[in-house]
Scaffold this motif. Structure first.
Motif, mmCIF file in Angstrom:
data_model
loop_
_atom_site.group_PDB
_atom_site.id
_atom_site.type_symbol
_atom_site.label_atom_id
_atom_site.label_comp_id
_atom_site.label_asym_id
_atom_site.label_seq_id
_atom_site.Cartn_x
_atom_site.Cartn_y
_atom_site.Cartn_z
ATOM 1 N N ARG A 2 65.744 136.717 57.018
ATOM 2 C CA ARG A 2 66.222 135.506 55.935
ATOM 3 C C ARG A 2 67.883 135.412 56.006
ATOM 4 N NH1 ARG A 2 63.841 137.716 50.152
ATOM 5 N NH2 ARG A 2 61.699 137.352 50.391
ATOM 6 N N ALA A 3 67.985 134.236 55.524
ATOM 7 C CA ALA A 3 69.250 133.801 55.532
ATOM 8 C C ALA A 3 70.100 134.662 54.600
ATOM 9 C CB ALA A 3 69.474 132.344 54.754
ATOM 10 N N ARG A 4 71.499 134.602 54.929
ATOM 11 C CA ARG A 4 72.405 135.420 54.167
ATOM 12 C C ARG A 4 72.741 134.754 52.924
ATOM 13 N NH1 ARG A 4 74.489 136.650 59.540
ATOM 14 N NH2 ARG A 4 74.893 138.892 59.652
ATOM 15 N N ILE A 5 73.126 135.426 51.917
ATOM 16 C CA ILE A 5 73.178 135.058 50.410
ATOM 17 C C ILE A 5 74.709 135.206 49.957
ATOM 18 C CG2 ILE A 5 72.460 135.415 48.004
ATOM 19 C CD1 ILE A 5 69.900 136.728 49.023
ATOM 20 N N VAL A 6 75.404 134.315 49.156
ATOM 21 C CA VAL A 6 76.553 134.411 48.964
ATOM 22 C C VAL A 6 76.693 135.789 48.257
ATOM 23 C CG1 VAL A 6 78.668 133.311 47.583
ATOM 24 C CG2 VAL A 6 77.085 131.934 49.074
ATOM 25 N N VAL A 7 77.969 136.646 48.423
ATOM 26 C CA VAL A 7 77.962 137.948 47.854
ATOM 27 C C VAL A 7 77.944 137.715 46.301
ATOM 28 C CG1 VAL A 7 79.600 139.952 47.724
ATOM 29 C CG2 VAL A 7 79.233 138.747 49.995
ATOM 30 N N ALA A 8 78.440 136.722 45.941
ATOM 31 C CA ALA A 8 78.586 136.593 44.388
ATOM 32 C C ALA A 8 77.379 136.649 43.699
ATOM 33 C CB ALA A 8 79.496 135.387 44.243
ATOM 34 N N ALA A 9 76.180 136.497 44.419
ATOM 35 C CA ALA A 9 74.832 136.302 44.013
ATOM 36 C C ALA A 9 74.101 137.634 44.237
ATOM 37 C CB ALA A 9 74.230 135.158 44.581
ATOM 38 N N LEU A 10 74.677 138.721 44.777
ATOM 39 C CA LEU A 10 73.914 139.750 45.312
ATOM 40 C C LEU A 10 74.479 141.003 44.166
ATOM 41 C CD1 LEU A 10 74.217 139.658 49.210
ATOM 42 C CD2 LEU A 10 72.260 139.380 48.044
ATOM 43 N N SER A 11 73.558 142.142 44.435
ATOM 44 C CA SER A 11 73.995 143.230 43.632
ATOM 45 C C SER A 11 73.375 144.589 44.363
ATOM 46 C CB SER A 11 73.551 143.176 42.191
ATOM 47 O OG SER A 11 72.123 143.160 41.939
ATOM 48 N N LEU A 12 73.582 145.696 44.192
ATOM 49 C CA LEU A 12 73.121 146.756 44.732
ATOM 50 C C LEU A 12 71.917 146.943 44.588
ATOM 51 C CD1 LEU A 12 74.323 149.104 46.734
ATOM 52 C CD2 LEU A 12 74.246 150.386 44.656
ATOM 53 N N SER A 13 70.862 146.913 45.749
ATOM 54 C CA SER A 13 69.586 147.448 45.310
ATOM 55 C C SER A 13 69.132 148.687 44.820
ATOM 56 C CB SER A 13 68.819 147.220 46.867
ATOM 57 O OG SER A 13 69.198 148.187 47.666
ATOM 58 N N ALA A 14 68.152 148.993 44.320
ATOM 59 C CA ALA A 14 67.916 150.193 43.662
ATOM 60 C C ALA A 14 67.680 151.298 44.835
ATOM 61 C CB ALA A 14 66.441 150.181 42.859
ATOM 62 N N ALA A 15 67.124 151.044 46.190
ATOM 63 C CA ALA A 15 67.109 151.892 47.241
ATOM 64 C C ALA A 15 68.178 152.313 47.678
ATOM 65 C CB ALA A 15 66.267 150.941 48.364
ATOM 66 N N ALA A 16 69.479 151.407 47.577
ATOM 67 C CA ALA A 16 70.650 151.620 48.142
ATOM 68 C C ALA A 16 71.302 152.639 47.094
ATOM 69 C CB ALA A 16 71.282 150.311 48.291
ATOM 70 N N PHE A 17 71.236 152.364 45.679
ATOM 71 C CA PHE A 17 71.486 153.213 44.882
ATOM 72 C C PHE A 17 71.088 154.658 44.932
ATOM 73 C CE2 PHE A 17 71.342 155.452 40.563
ATOM 74 C CZ PHE A 17 72.776 155.436 40.299
ATOM 75 N N VAL A 18 69.742 154.804 45.341
ATOM 76 C CA VAL A 18 69.400 156.016 45.578
ATOM 77 C C VAL A 18 69.725 156.599 46.818
ATOM 78 C CG1 VAL A 18 66.742 157.348 46.073
ATOM 79 C CG2 VAL A 18 66.978 155.720 44.324
ATOM 80 N N GLY A 19 69.932 155.739 47.786
ATOM 81 C CA GLY A 19 70.617 156.337 49.231
ATOM 82 C C GLY A 19 71.751 156.878 48.883
ATOM 83 N N ILE A 20 72.716 156.321 48.098
ATOM 84 C CA ILE A 20 74.248 156.632 47.777
ATOM 85 C C ILE A 20 74.139 158.165 47.111
ATOM 86 C CG2 ILE A 20 76.195 156.437 46.295
ATOM 87 C CD1 ILE A 20 75.826 153.143 46.690
ATOM 88 N N VAL A 21 73.373 158.277 46.186
ATOM 89 C CA VAL A 21 73.479 159.553 45.309
ATOM 90 C C VAL A 21 72.716 160.372 46.020
ATOM 91 C CG1 VAL A 21 73.454 158.237 42.972
ATOM 92 C CG2 VAL A 21 71.057 159.245 44.001
ATOM 93 N N THR A 22 71.782 160.309 47.199
ATOM 94 C CA THR A 22 71.037 161.392 47.927
ATOM 95 C C THR A 22 72.188 161.425 49.116
ATOM 96 O OG1 THR A 22 68.879 160.377 47.699
ATOM 97 C CG2 THR A 22 69.344 161.815 49.796
ATOM 98 N N GLN A 117 86.985 141.077 59.176
ATOM 99 C CA GLN A 117 86.017 140.262 60.137
ATOM 100 C C GLN A 117 85.113 139.570 59.166
ATOM 101 O OE1 GLN A 117 86.159 140.234 63.187
ATOM 102 N NE2 GLN A 117 87.951 141.825 63.716
ATOM 103 N N LEU A 118 84.683 140.223 58.124
ATOM 104 C CA LEU A 118 83.445 139.389 57.379
ATOM 105 C C LEU A 118 84.202 138.002 56.762
ATOM 106 C CD1 LEU A 118 81.915 142.169 55.231
ATOM 107 C CD2 LEU A 118 80.776 140.880 56.990
ATOM 108 N N MET A 119 85.546 138.082 56.318
ATOM 109 C CA MET A 119 86.067 136.902 55.850
ATOM 110 C C MET A 119 86.261 135.714 57.073
ATOM 111 S SD MET A 119 86.961 137.246 52.815
ATOM 112 C CE MET A 119 88.122 136.009 52.448
ATOM 113 N N GLN A 120 86.144 136.170 58.407
ATOM 114 C CA GLN A 120 86.293 135.487 59.466
ATOM 115 C C GLN A 120 84.903 134.892 60.115
ATOM 116 O OE1 GLN A 120 88.795 137.455 62.313
ATOM 117 N NE2 GLN A 120 90.627 137.286 60.935
ATOM 118 N N GLY A 121 83.799 135.560 59.420
ATOM 119 C CA GLY A 121 82.397 135.295 59.728
ATOM 120 C C GLY A 121 81.942 136.071 60.732
ATOM 121 N N ASN A 122 82.829 137.077 61.366
ATOM 122 C CA ASN A 122 82.356 138.076 62.551
ATOM 123 C C ASN A 122 81.646 139.062 62.230
ATOM 124 O OD1 ASN A 122 83.995 136.364 64.052
ATOM 125 N ND2 ASN A 122 85.820 137.467 63.745
#
Length: 167
Positions: A2-22, A117-122
Protein backbone atom coordinates in the motif's frame (compact mmCIF):
# COMPACT_ATOMS: atom_id res chain seq x y z
CA UNK A 1 2.43 -2.77 -0.87
CA UNK A 2 0.00 0.00 0.00
CA UNK A 3 0.96 3.63 -0.37
CA UNK A 4 2.42 5.48 2.57
CA UNK A 5 0.05 7.66 4.61
CA UNK A 6 0.85 11.10 6.02
CA UNK A 7 1.99 10.63 9.63
CA UNK A 8 -0.65 13.06 10.90
CA UNK A 9 -3.32 10.52 9.89
CA UNK A 10 -1.68 7.49 11.57
CA UNK A 11 -1.78 6.12 15.10
CA UNK A 12 -0.13 3.20 16.82
CA UNK A 13 -1.73 -0.12 15.93
CA UNK A 14 -3.08 -2.41 18.63
CA UNK A 15 -0.56 -5.07 17.58
CA UNK A 16 2.29 -2.59 18.02
CA UNK A 17 1.01 -1.60 21.48
CA UNK A 18 1.01 -5.26 22.51
CA UNK A 19 4.51 -5.60 21.02
CA UNK A 20 5.79 -2.64 23.03
CA UNK A 21 4.50 -3.88 26.36
CA UNK A 22 5.71 -7.40 25.58
CA UNK A 23 9.20 -6.16 24.68
CA UNK A 24 9.38 -4.00 27.77
CA UNK A 25 8.26 -6.73 30.15
CA UNK A 26 6.33 -6.07 33.35
CA UNK A 27 7.60 -5.17 36.80
CA UNK A 28 5.26 -4.39 39.68
CA UNK A 29 7.94 -2.40 41.51
CA UNK A 30 10.34 0.14 40.02
CA UNK A 31 13.68 -1.16 38.74
CA UNK A 32 16.65 0.25 36.85
CA UNK A 33 16.55 -1.87 33.67
CA UNK A 34 20.10 -1.21 32.44
CA UNK A 35 23.13 0.55 33.87
CA UNK A 36 22.72 4.36 34.04
CA UNK A 37 19.05 4.15 33.01
CA UNK A 38 16.08 5.80 34.72
CA UNK A 39 13.90 3.77 37.09
CA UNK A 40 10.97 2.14 35.30
CA UNK A 41 7.79 0.51 36.53
CA UNK A 42 5.02 -1.46 34.85
CA UNK A 43 5.83 -1.79 31.15
CA UNK A 44 8.93 0.39 31.04
CA UNK A 45 7.25 3.62 32.18
CA UNK A 46 9.71 6.23 33.40
CA UNK A 47 7.02 8.77 34.35
CA UNK A 48 3.63 8.61 36.02
CA UNK A 49 0.52 10.03 34.31
CA UNK A 50 0.86 13.23 36.37
CA UNK A 51 4.37 13.82 34.98
CA UNK A 52 6.25 12.80 38.14
CA UNK A 53 9.30 10.62 37.46
CA UNK A 54 9.21 7.00 38.56
CA UNK A 55 11.34 6.44 41.65
CA UNK A 56 12.75 3.28 43.18
CA UNK A 57 10.09 1.99 45.59
CA UNK A 58 7.15 2.94 43.34
CA UNK A 59 4.76 0.11 42.53
CA UNK A 60 1.87 -0.59 40.18
CA UNK A 61 -0.66 -3.21 39.14
CA UNK A 62 -0.96 -4.75 35.67
CA UNK A 63 -4.09 -2.70 34.88
CA UNK A 64 -2.52 0.58 36.06
CA UNK A 65 0.62 -0.28 34.10
CA UNK A 66 -1.39 -0.67 30.88
CA UNK A 67 -3.14 2.66 31.54
CA UNK A 68 0.23 4.31 32.24
CA UNK A 69 1.77 2.88 29.06
CA UNK A 70 -1.20 3.99 26.94
CA UNK A 71 -1.05 7.48 28.44
CA UNK A 72 2.70 7.70 27.83
CA UNK A 73 2.37 6.49 24.24
CA UNK A 74 -0.45 8.95 23.55
CA UNK A 75 1.71 11.86 24.68
CA UNK A 76 4.72 10.63 22.74
CA UNK A 77 2.64 10.03 19.60
CA UNK A 78 1.52 13.64 19.48
CA UNK A 79 5.15 14.81 19.66
CA UNK A 80 6.24 12.17 17.13
CA UNK A 81 3.60 13.21 14.58
CA UNK A 82 4.48 16.90 15.05
CA UNK A 83 8.15 16.08 14.40
CA UNK A 84 7.41 14.74 10.91
CA UNK A 85 5.30 17.39 9.13
CA UNK A 86 4.27 16.21 5.68
CA UNK A 87 6.12 12.89 5.99
CA UNK A 88 4.27 9.75 4.92
CA UNK A 89 4.94 6.30 6.36
CA UNK A 90 3.62 2.78 6.06
CA UNK A 91 1.76 1.66 9.21
CA UNK A 92 4.58 -0.80 9.93
CA UNK A 93 7.15 2.01 9.79
CA UNK A 94 5.05 4.20 12.07
CA UNK A 95 4.70 1.35 14.56
CA UNK A 96 8.39 0.47 14.68
CA UNK A 97 9.51 4.09 15.00
CA UNK A 98 6.98 4.59 17.81
CA UNK A 99 8.39 1.48 19.48
CA UNK A 100 11.82 3.17 19.23
CA UNK A 101 10.38 6.42 20.65
CA UNK A 102 8.87 4.52 23.59
CA UNK A 103 12.31 3.10 24.39
CA UNK A 104 14.47 6.20 23.76
CA UNK A 105 12.05 9.15 24.05
CA UNK A 106 10.99 12.00 21.81
CA UNK A 107 14.00 14.09 22.83
CA UNK A 108 16.31 11.48 21.32
CA UNK A 109 13.95 11.11 18.35
CA UNK A 110 14.04 14.84 17.57
CA UNK A 111 17.85 14.69 17.24
CA UNK A 112 17.97 11.29 15.54
CA UNK A 113 19.37 10.53 12.13
CA UNK A 114 16.21 8.48 11.47
CA UNK A 115 14.06 11.59 11.73
CA UNK A 116 16.47 13.58 9.53
CA UNK A 117 16.44 10.84 6.88
CA UNK A 118 12.64 10.59 6.92
CA UNK A 119 12.32 14.36 6.54
CA UNK A 120 14.45 14.05 3.38
CA UNK A 121 12.42 11.11 2.05
CA UNK A 122 15.30 8.66 2.51
CA UNK A 123 13.32 5.73 3.89
CA UNK A 124 15.97 3.02 3.52
CA UNK A 125 18.63 5.25 5.11
CA UNK A 126 16.22 5.87 8.01
CA UNK A 127 15.92 2.10 8.46
CA UNK A 128 19.68 1.72 8.42
CA UNK A 129 20.04 4.51 10.99
CA UNK A 130 18.19 2.30 13.48
CA UNK A 131 21.39 0.27 13.75
CA UNK A 132 23.30 3.29 15.08
CA UNK A 133 21.40 3.02 18.37
CA UNK A 134 23.25 0.13 19.93
CA UNK A 135 24.57 1.62 23.18
CA UNK A 136 23.21 1.43 26.71
CA UNK A 137 24.96 2.76 29.77
CA UNK A 138 28.07 3.42 27.68
CA UNK A 139 28.25 -0.20 26.56
CA UNK A 140 28.13 -1.37 22.93
CA UNK A 141 25.20 -3.79 23.04
CA UNK A 142 26.12 -5.25 19.64
CA UNK A 143 29.36 -6.72 21.01
CA UNK A 144 29.56 -10.48 20.40
CA UNK A 145 28.82 -12.48 23.54
CA UNK A 146 27.35 -9.43 25.23
CA UNK A 147 25.50 -10.32 28.43
CA UNK A 148 25.01 -6.72 29.63
CA UNK A 149 22.38 -5.40 27.20
CA UNK A 150 21.94 -7.89 24.37
CA UNK A 151 18.18 -7.21 24.35
CA UNK A 152 18.82 -3.63 23.23
CA UNK A 153 20.67 -4.86 20.15
CA UNK A 154 18.23 -7.71 19.46
CA UNK A 155 15.37 -5.19 19.51
CA UNK A 156 17.21 -2.89 17.07
CA UNK A 157 17.90 -5.76 14.68
CA UNK A 158 14.22 -6.74 14.73
CA UNK A 159 13.14 -3.13 14.07
CA UNK A 160 15.62 -2.85 11.21
CA UNK A 161 14.39 -6.10 9.64
CA UNK A 162 10.73 -5.00 9.85
CA UNK A 163 11.65 -1.63 8.40
CA UNK A 164 13.53 -3.13 5.46
CA UNK A 165 10.66 -5.53 4.72
CA UNK A 166 8.36 -2.62 3.80
CA UNK A 167 10.87 -0.77 1.60
Amino acid sequence: MRARIVVAALSLSAAAFVGIVTSEGYTDTAVIPTKNDRPTVGFGSTFHENGAPVRIGDSTTPVRAIVKAADHIGKEEAKFRASLPGVALHQAEYDLYMDWVYQYGTGAWAKSSMRRQLMQGNYKAACDALLLYKFSGGYDCSSPGNKVCSGVWTRQLARHQKCMEVQ
